[in-house]
Design a protein around this motif. Structure first.
Motif, PDB file in Angstrom:
ATOM      1  N   GLY A  37       0.791  -1.221   0.000  1.00 12.26           N
ATOM      2  CA  GLY A  37       0.000   0.000   0.000  1.00 12.26           C
ATOM      3  C   GLY A  37       0.823   1.271   0.000  1.00 12.26           C
ATOM      4  N   LYS A  38       1.886   1.305   0.805  1.00 13.02           N
ATOM      5  CA  LYS A  38       2.709   2.517   0.876  1.00 13.02           C
ATOM      6  C   LYS A  38       3.378   2.794  -0.458  1.00 13.02           C
ATOM      7  N   LEU A  39       3.916   1.744  -1.061  1.00 13.10           N
ATOM      8  CA  LEU A  39       4.583   1.893  -2.351  1.00 13.10           C
ATOM      9  C   LEU A  39       3.584   2.311  -3.428  1.00 13.10           C
ATOM     10  N   TYR A  40       2.416   1.723  -3.416  1.00 14.14           N
ATOM     11  CA  TYR A  40       1.360   2.076  -4.373  1.00 14.14           C
ATOM     12  C   TYR A  40       1.003   3.554  -4.255  1.00 14.14           C
ATOM     13  N   ASN A  41       0.834   4.035  -3.045  1.00 12.49           N
ATOM     14  CA  ASN A  41       0.453   5.440  -2.845  1.00 12.49           C
ATOM     15  C   ASN A  41       1.529   6.395  -3.358  1.00 12.49           C
ATOM     16  N   LYS A  42       2.802   6.027  -3.160  1.00 11.98           N
ATOM     17  CA  LYS A  42       3.888   6.880  -3.646  1.00 11.98           C
ATOM     18  C   LYS A  42       3.882   6.962  -5.166  1.00 11.98           C
ATOM     19  N   ILE A  43       3.698   5.805  -5.809  1.00 17.47           N
ATOM     20  CA  ILE A  43       3.701   5.782  -7.267  1.00 17.47           C
ATOM     21  C   ILE A  43       2.522   6.581  -7.818  1.00 17.47           C
ATOM     22  N   VAL A  44       1.333   6.362  -7.262  1.00 17.02           N
ATOM     23  CA  VAL A  44       0.134   7.057  -7.728  1.00 17.02           C
ATOM     24  C   VAL A  44       0.282   8.565  -7.550  1.00 17.02           C
ATOM     25  N   LYS A  45       0.799   8.963  -6.410  1.00 15.25           N
ATOM     26  CA  LYS A  45       0.988  10.394  -6.162  1.00 15.25           C
ATOM     27  C   LYS A  45       1.957  10.997  -7.161  1.00 15.25           C
ATOM     28  N   TYR A  46       3.027  10.258  -7.439  1.00 11.38           N
ATOM     29  CA  TYR A  46       4.028  10.771  -8.377  1.00 11.38           C
ATOM     30  C   TYR A  46       3.431  10.946  -9.774  1.00 11.38           C
ATOM     31  N   SER A  52      12.813   6.183 -11.623  1.00 10.88           N
ATOM     32  CA  SER A  52      13.642   5.510 -10.616  1.00 10.88           C
ATOM     33  C   SER A  52      13.767   6.311  -9.332  1.00 10.88           C
ATOM     34  N   ALA A  53      13.409   7.592  -9.365  1.00 16.65           N
ATOM     35  CA  ALA A  53      13.571   8.439  -8.184  1.00 16.65           C
ATOM     36  C   ALA A  53      12.305   8.553  -7.347  1.00 16.65           C
ATOM     37  N   VAL A  54      11.317   7.704  -7.611  1.00  8.83           N
ATOM     38  CA  VAL A  54      10.017   7.852  -6.972  1.00  8.83           C
ATOM     39  C   VAL A  54       9.994   7.322  -5.547  1.00  8.83           C
ATOM     40  N   TYR A  55      10.762   6.321  -5.216  1.00  8.98           N
ATOM     41  CA  TYR A  55      10.550   5.565  -3.985  1.00  8.98           C
ATOM     42  C   TYR A  55      11.873   5.068  -3.422  1.00  8.98           C
ATOM     43  N   ARG A  56      11.822   4.638  -2.190  1.00  8.96           N
ATOM     44  CA  ARG A  56      12.959   3.967  -1.562  1.00  8.96           C
ATOM     45  C   ARG A  56      12.414   2.763  -0.806  1.00  8.96           C
ATOM     46  N   PHE A  57      12.904   1.591  -1.145  1.00 14.08           N
ATOM     47  CA  PHE A  57      12.379   0.369  -0.562  1.00 14.08           C
ATOM     48  C   PHE A  57      12.803   0.191   0.889  1.00 14.08           C
ATOM     49  N   THR A  58      11.925  -0.429   1.669  1.00 17.42           N
ATOM     50  CA  THR A  58      12.236  -0.865   3.029  1.00 17.42           C
ATOM     51  C   THR A  58      12.111  -2.386   3.064  1.00 17.42           C
ATOM     52  N   GLY A  59      12.391  -2.973   4.212  1.00 17.52           N
ATOM     53  CA  GLY A  59      12.285  -4.421   4.349  1.00 17.52           C
ATOM     54  C   GLY A  59      10.884  -4.925   4.081  1.00 17.52           C
ATOM     55  N   GLU A  60       9.885  -4.112   4.381  1.00 19.14           N
ATOM     56  CA  GLU A  60       8.489  -4.508   4.156  1.00 19.14           C
ATOM     57  C   GLU A  60       8.210  -4.713   2.671  1.00 19.14           C
ATOM     58  N   GLU A  61       8.615  -3.753   1.824  1.00 19.75           N
ATOM     59  CA  GLU A  61       8.399  -3.888   0.386  1.00 19.75           C
ATOM     60  C   GLU A  61       9.201  -5.053  -0.186  1.00 19.75           C
ATOM     61  N   SER A  62      10.414  -5.231   0.284  1.00 18.56           N
ATOM     62  CA  SER A  62      11.249  -6.323  -0.226  1.00 18.56           C
ATOM     63  C   SER A  62      10.614  -7.672   0.063  1.00 18.56           C
ATOM     64  N   ARG A  63      10.113  -7.846   1.264  1.00 17.61           N
ATOM     65  CA  ARG A  63       9.502  -9.120   1.641  1.00 17.61           C
ATOM     66  C   ARG A  63       8.232  -9.377   0.824  1.00 17.61           C
ATOM     67  N   LYS A  64       7.422  -8.355   0.608  1.00 15.22           N
ATOM     68  CA  LYS A  64       6.186  -8.537  -0.150  1.00 15.22           C
ATOM     69  C   LYS A  64       6.473  -8.846  -1.618  1.00 15.22           C
ATOM     70  N   LEU A  65       7.500  -8.206  -2.162  1.00 15.16           N
ATOM     71  CA  LEU A  65       7.847  -8.495  -3.545  1.00 15.16           C
ATOM     72  C   LEU A  65       8.434  -9.902  -3.685  1.00 15.16           C
ATOM     73  N   ALA A  66       9.203 -10.347  -2.696  1.00 10.28           N
ATOM     74  CA  ALA A  66       9.756 -11.699  -2.740  1.00 10.28           C
ATOM     75  C   ALA A  66       8.634 -12.735  -2.792  1.00 10.28           C
ATOM     76  N   TRP A  67       7.555 -12.465  -2.120  1.00  7.37           N
ATOM     77  CA  TRP A  67       6.411 -13.387  -2.101  1.00  7.37           C
ATOM     78  C   TRP A  67       5.583 -13.303  -3.388  1.00  7.37           C
ATOM     79  N   HIS A  68       5.417 -12.089  -3.930  1.00  8.72           N
ATOM     80  CA  HIS A  68       4.408 -11.894  -4.976  1.00  8.72           C
ATOM     81  C   HIS A  68       4.949 -11.215  -6.233  1.00  8.72           C
TER      82      HIS A  68
END
Length: 656
Positions: free
Chosen positions: A402-411, A424-440
């Motif tokens: 959700g956080k990553l989605y909101n950043k992209i949409v806002k941008y 490429s300058a839109v976002y900065r990943f945290t452990g939460e995004e990395s884990r969710k992407l690893a799964w999905h």
């Protein structure tokens, strides 16, 4: 007698309550209730005055407010339960605790910018704490086949932001002997806190003095309880920016971009390379660091450079450093301890998944008509069949980022999008995004698939899928605390495949090169030294500690912030744990369950145990061996290229 005591109104309503209330009064003024009150204030974070009194009040009230509104909860007739101490008494007691010596940190202008502990005093205090806990939890400490009492230290610094604009730095110490507990904020102890950036000259000066203190400490032996203990610096958990600063190096944008080896932008794409004597890349030797730093200082002192403008001199300095095939500008502030630096898995993992996500996002943007996005557009106005719309929908509802989605949409709603650099300058990943992407991650790959994709596009999507699969497995392996020799071989192989694909078909950046060559080497080194994985060098507990420090700093000013933080930390990490070592947090049932949890953090077991899932995470027909993408003939060609490091003639025709 029993019948009389249980039936007599006089005994039950006067005599027994009188005795109990007398005992109650003594307990409420006892040290036990003081400890209980302090624990109540600190156990779930530092409670404010309002929250503490709300907790104190809730413990005294009856559960049924309808029958007896406001009546005190009683455990016997006319006998209420013991009260917690009033807030002001707890605060007064905590403020008078002896938390050890704190020294001010003074800037070059004579201004106090933070506070610090004496490192020797801190190490002895932590050792004493763990040895006390060991009496109740015998397996808390691992001596790594060294002499009992040899504590292995991890020490490092990182930025600890306070609010949106408040910048600070925290130096933290942890003992590797507690193994996976280093990933907990409760086992990372504050050494220094300051309201300045981590690369501030004051921090550099502190690191220099700290290295000298640590050199002396390592030579000494200390008596803690009945045990002779020693301390040895073994790891320096820093992110890449912090490591460059503490190594006296240029930033990672330099010609030679790695703090671990002399790889340059010219040879970073080399397939089949290695690090070591006689190899294409060499590790930085401490002697060369010193020689290069001295040469740079001489170059800066030349009259033409000394009197020149900073804007014109700086490029000359960086070019001079590059001409020496170096990235060294200053003598390493931490001295020879810099040799204990290892690649840090948390930030490397986040950067790798961010780079992978960027590729998919760029692909989704490229497949969307530019007229729909070039002047800024809201996601709800995008055509539902557009790649970008489907990509963002998968990001929100399937990946659930959700956080990553909101950043992209806002941008996209606020900016024109016409270059990859902007995206490429839109976002900065945290452990939460990395884990969710690893799964999905496959949900995102499927979202940009079309029913009439060309062979070239099928190849590109299969390439993304296989890179994502490799990255997921690599992330799982290099983030673990517990590994075996078989895992190391698998990690080395998958890192090679991952690098080869980027080198052959995409762009090799700093992160890709480090995963390809540094991760396997450092993972092997960690296993030889500790029989554990690179997870031991994670900054996960340190990042979590920053949130804890932010919580400690509430209701403080810039002037008294660090004194208050040090006091709160002392109560939570030392005082309470010493009062009740048995109640020390961070439990685990057994090693097998913990190792299973480590594996499933990035690779859900359902992907291997359920025939309805492919190993990549895609849903498949149970009668099929793999999903549509993994069964595509082009995937076999990609896998062969990953193994050989070469592109077959058949794949060349498809890719071009």
């Amino acid at each position: 007698m029993k019948t009389y005591l249980t039936t007599s109104p006089k005994v039950n309503e006067k005599f027994i309550p009188s005795m109990l209330n007398e005992a109650l009064s003594k307990f409420e003024n006892s040290e036990s209730n003081l400890t209980r009150s302090v624990r109540a204030m600190y156990e779930s974070g530092v409670l404010s005055k309002r929250k503490y009194y709300a907790l104190r009040k809730s413990e005294l009230q009856t559960l049924s407010q309808v029958e007896h509104p406001g009546r005190a909860l009683q455990f016997y007739s006319h006998c209420r339960i013991p009260r917690l101490l009033p807030y002001f008494k707890v605060v007064d007691y905590v403020s008078k605790l002896d938390i050890g010596n704190l020294e001010p940190l003074i800037s070059s202008e004579g201004k106090q910018v933070g506070m610090k502990r004496n490192v020797e005093e801190l190490l002895v205090k932590i050792a004493s704490l763990y040895l006390t806990i060991r009496n109740y939890q015998p397996d808390i400490l691992n001596w790594f086949d060294k002499q009992e009492g040899c504590f292995q230290i991890a020490i490092g610094a990182d930025g600890a932001p306070f609010g949106k604009h408040g910048q600070a730095t925290a130096w933290l110490v942890s003992f590797l002997n507690v193994r996976h507990r280093v990933a907990s904020p409760d086992d990372n102890f504050l050494l220094l806190g300051a309201n300045i950036k981590e690369d501030d000259p004051v921090m550099i000066d502190y690191a220099t003095s700290l290295s000298k203190e640590l050199e002396v400490i390592q030579k000494n032996q200390y008596s803690v309880g009945n045990l002779k203990v020693t301390f040895k610096v073994s790891l320096l958990p820093f992110d890449q920016k912090g490591l460059a600063s503490i190594s006296g190096e240029l930033s990672n944008a330099a010609q030679y971009f790695s703090s671990f080896a002399d790889v340059s932008k010219q040879n970073k794409d080399h397939i089949g390379g290695d690090i070591g004597p006689g190899k294409i890349w060499k590790e930085w030797k401490y002697e060369k660091r010193i020689t290069d730093a001295e040469a740079v200082q001489k170059f800066k002192s030349l009259p033409k450079n000394k009197s020149g403008k900073a804007k014109t001199v700086r490029p000359k300095v960086t070019q001079f450093i590059a001409s020496r095939k170096s990235r060294q500008e200053f003598v390493p502030p931490l001295g020879r301890f810099i040799q204990f630096a290892k690649v840090e898995p948390l930030h490397l993992k986040n950067n790798a998944w961010q780079y992978f996500f960027q590729l998919l996002l760029i692909d989704a943007v490229a497949g969307t008509p530019q007229k729909d996005i070039e002047n800024g557009v809201k996601i709800e106005n995008l055509p539902s069949e557009s790649y970008l719309c489907k990509f963002l929908s998968a990001l929100k509802y399937k990946v659930r980022a959700g956080k990553l989605y909101n950043k992209i949409v806002k941008y996209f709603s606020e900016n024109k999008v016409n270059s990859n650099a902007q995206i490429s300058a839109v976002y900065r990943f945290t452990g939460e995004e990395s884990r969710k992407l690893a799964w999905h991650f496959m949900s995102l790959v499927h979202s940009v698939m079309g029913t009439h994709d060309t062979m070239k596009r099928r190849f590109r999507l299969a390439l993304y899928a296989y890179i994502g699969l490799l990255l997921r497995d690599i992330t799982s392996l290099f983030s673990r605390f517990h590994l075996n020799e078989g895992d190391l071989l698998v990690l080395k192989q998958k890192c090679k495949f991952y690098f080869n694909l980027y080198s052959l078909f995409l762009d090799v950046n700093n992160t890709v090169w480090h995963i390809g060559y540094v991760v396997p080497k450092h993972a092997e080194s960690m296993y030889e030294q500790f029989k554990m994985g690179l997870g031991l060098n994670t900054m996960e507990g340190r990042e979590a500690k920053h949130l804890r420090l932010l919580e400690y700093s509430e209701n403080s000013t810039a002037h008294n912030r660090w004194a208050l933080i040090f006091r709160h930390e002392y109560v939570m990490l030392y005082w309470l744990r010493r009062k009740n070592p048995k109640a020390d947090k961070y439990r685990r049932a057994n090693l097998e369950q913990y190792e299973l949890k480590e594996r499933e953090k990035y690779i859900p077991s359902v992907y291997y145990d359920n025939p309805g899932y492919c190993v990549c995470g895609s849903v498949k027909d149970e009668t099929m061996s793999a999903c549509k993408i993994c069964n595509d003939p082009v995937m076999a060609e990609i896998k062969q290229a990953a193994v050989t490091g070469k592109i077959s003639s058949k794949l060349k025709k498809i890719a071009n």
